[in-house]
Scaffold this motif. Structure first.
Motif, PDB file in Angstrom:
ATOM      1  N   TYR A   1      94.780 141.037  45.633  1.00  0.00           N
ATOM      2  CA  TYR A   1      93.345 141.301  45.543  1.00  0.00           C
ATOM      3  C   TYR A   1      92.579 140.150  46.184  1.00  0.00           C
ATOM      4  O   TYR A   1      93.082 139.046  46.340  1.00  0.00           O
ATOM      5  CB  TYR A   1      92.901 141.511  44.093  1.00  0.00           C
TER       6      TYR A   1
ATOM      7  N   SER B   1      80.456 140.259  51.220  1.00  0.00           N
ATOM      8  CA  SER B   1      81.819 140.755  51.402  1.00  0.00           C
ATOM      9  C   SER B   1      82.146 141.799  50.345  1.00  0.00           C
ATOM     10  O   SER B   1      81.540 141.869  49.287  1.00  0.00           O
ATOM     11  CB  SER B   1      82.810 139.602  51.360  1.00  0.00           C
ATOM     12  N   GLU B   2      83.138 142.588  50.680  1.00  0.00           N
ATOM     13  CA  GLU B   2      83.593 143.625  49.773  1.00  0.00           C
ATOM     14  C   GLU B   2      84.876 143.166  49.093  1.00  0.00           C
ATOM     15  O   GLU B   2      85.657 142.424  49.666  1.00  0.00           O
ATOM     16  CB  GLU B   2      83.871 144.908  50.552  1.00  0.00           C
ATOM     17  N   SER B   3      85.088 143.633  47.877  1.00  0.00           N
ATOM     18  CA  SER B   3      86.323 143.291  47.179  1.00  0.00           C
ATOM     19  C   SER B   3      87.361 144.373  47.437  1.00  0.00           C
ATOM     20  O   SER B   3      87.033 145.535  47.677  1.00  0.00           O
ATOM     21  CB  SER B   3      86.072 143.141  45.678  1.00  0.00           C
ATOM     22  N   PHE B   4      88.625 143.955  47.409  1.00  0.00           N
ATOM     23  CA  PHE B   4      89.703 144.907  47.591  1.00  0.00           C
ATOM     24  C   PHE B   4      90.842 144.584  46.635  1.00  0.00           C
ATOM     25  O   PHE B   4      90.981 143.469  46.153  1.00  0.00           O
ATOM     26  CB  PHE B   4      90.227 144.907  49.038  1.00  0.00           C
TER      27      PHE B   4
ATOM     28  N   GLN C   1      88.689 146.168  38.415  1.00  0.00           N
ATOM     29  CA  GLN C   1      90.043 145.625  38.492  1.00  0.00           C
ATOM     30  C   GLN C   1      91.055 146.617  37.918  1.00  0.00           C
ATOM     31  O   GLN C   1      90.841 147.162  36.834  1.00  0.00           O
ATOM     32  CB  GLN C   1      90.111 144.305  37.711  1.00  0.00           C
TER      33      GLN C   1
ATOM     34  N   ASP D   1      90.502 157.504  45.793  1.00  0.00           N
ATOM     35  CA  ASP D   1      89.695 156.416  46.339  1.00  0.00           C
ATOM     36  C   ASP D   1      90.555 155.356  47.028  1.00  0.00           C
ATOM     37  O   ASP D   1      90.089 154.262  47.319  1.00  0.00           O
ATOM     38  CB  ASP D   1      88.833 155.778  45.245  1.00  0.00           C
TER      39      ASP D   1
ATOM     40  N   TRP E   1      88.933 149.756  47.539  1.00  0.00           N
ATOM     41  CA  TRP E   1      87.771 148.919  47.850  1.00  0.00           C
ATOM     42  C   TRP E   1      86.724 149.028  46.741  1.00  0.00           C
ATOM     43  O   TRP E   1      86.414 150.133  46.275  1.00  0.00           O
ATOM     44  CB  TRP E   1      87.122 149.361  49.160  1.00  0.00           C
ATOM     45  N   ASN E   2      86.184 147.883  46.350  1.00  0.00           N
ATOM     46  CA  ASN E   2      84.994 147.812  45.485  1.00  0.00           C
ATOM     47  C   ASN E   2      85.103 148.674  44.227  1.00  0.00           C
ATOM     48  O   ASN E   2      84.214 149.448  43.918  1.00  0.00           O
ATOM     49  CB  ASN E   2      83.747 148.211  46.275  1.00  0.00           C
ATOM     50  N   ARG E   3      86.167 148.507  43.511  1.00  0.00           N
ATOM     51  CA  ARG E   3      86.322 149.250  42.264  1.00  0.00           C
ATOM     52  C   ARG E   3      86.666 148.253  41.162  1.00  0.00           C
ATOM     53  O   ARG E   3      87.082 147.138  41.436  1.00  0.00           O
ATOM     54  CB  ARG E   3      87.380 150.332  42.394  1.00  0.00           C
TER      55      ARG E   3
ATOM     56  N   ARG F   1      88.686 139.317  48.695  1.00  0.00           N
ATOM     57  CA  ARG F   1      87.438 139.741  49.316  1.00  0.00           C
ATOM     58  C   ARG F   1      87.670 139.816  50.814  1.00  0.00           C
ATOM     59  O   ARG F   1      88.307 138.971  51.396  1.00  0.00           O
ATOM     60  CB  ARG F   1      86.323 138.769  48.988  1.00  0.00           C
TER      61      ARG F   1
END
Length: 141
Positions: A138, A2-5, A117, A32, A113-115, A140
């Motif tokens: 925040y 999964s990707e984090s957001f 914190q 971004d 996305w995916n950066r 996933r």
């Protein structure tokens, strides 16, 4: 995998404000970020427990049911603050405490996305730029 957001949600922008905010945010300001300019329930996804009343500290699935009912009303265009099932006090939809990441409802958000914190200072700067109170959600996806 999964990707984090992370989403910085403007919890004060009206539906009318959202389109103007989307047009006023320069592309280079948040290169971004994905701009979300429509009524949205921003939730943390997996790992977010039921909300906690900020007034009495009580939590539980019954609280969550009351919260979801209020979210459904908000989605239908009504502004309904859910009442705590324990103390009976009304609490704004974006003012409940959440274990882990909060939920927020709003008409405008910046999703990253995916950066790394976002820092509290970065979140505050985004709020200052938007001119409204913001909440960081925040998780996933």
């Amino acid at each position: 995998m999964s990707e984090s957001f992370q989403v910085v949600v403007d919890v004060e922008a009206t539906a009318l404000d959202a389109a103007g905010l989307a047009r006023s945010v320069p592309e280079d300001a948040f290169p971004d970020a994905e701009i979300v300019a429509e009524p949205t329930v921003f939730d943390a996804g997996l790992g977010s427990g039921p909300p906690i009343c900020p007034l009495c500290g009580e939590t539980g699935e019954v609280q969550f049911s009351s919260y979801l009912e209020a979210v459904e009303s908000w989605w239908d265009g009504d502004v309904v603050d859910p009442a705590c099932v324990v103390c009976g006090q009304y609490v704004g939809l974006n003012d409940w405490d959440w274990p882990g990441s909060p939920w927020a409802v709003g008409n405008f958000g910046l999703r990253f996305w995916n950066r790394p914190q976002l820092t509290p200072a970065e979140v505050a700067a985004i709020g200052d730029r938007l001119g409204h109170r913001v909440v960081l959600v925040y998780g996933r996806g």
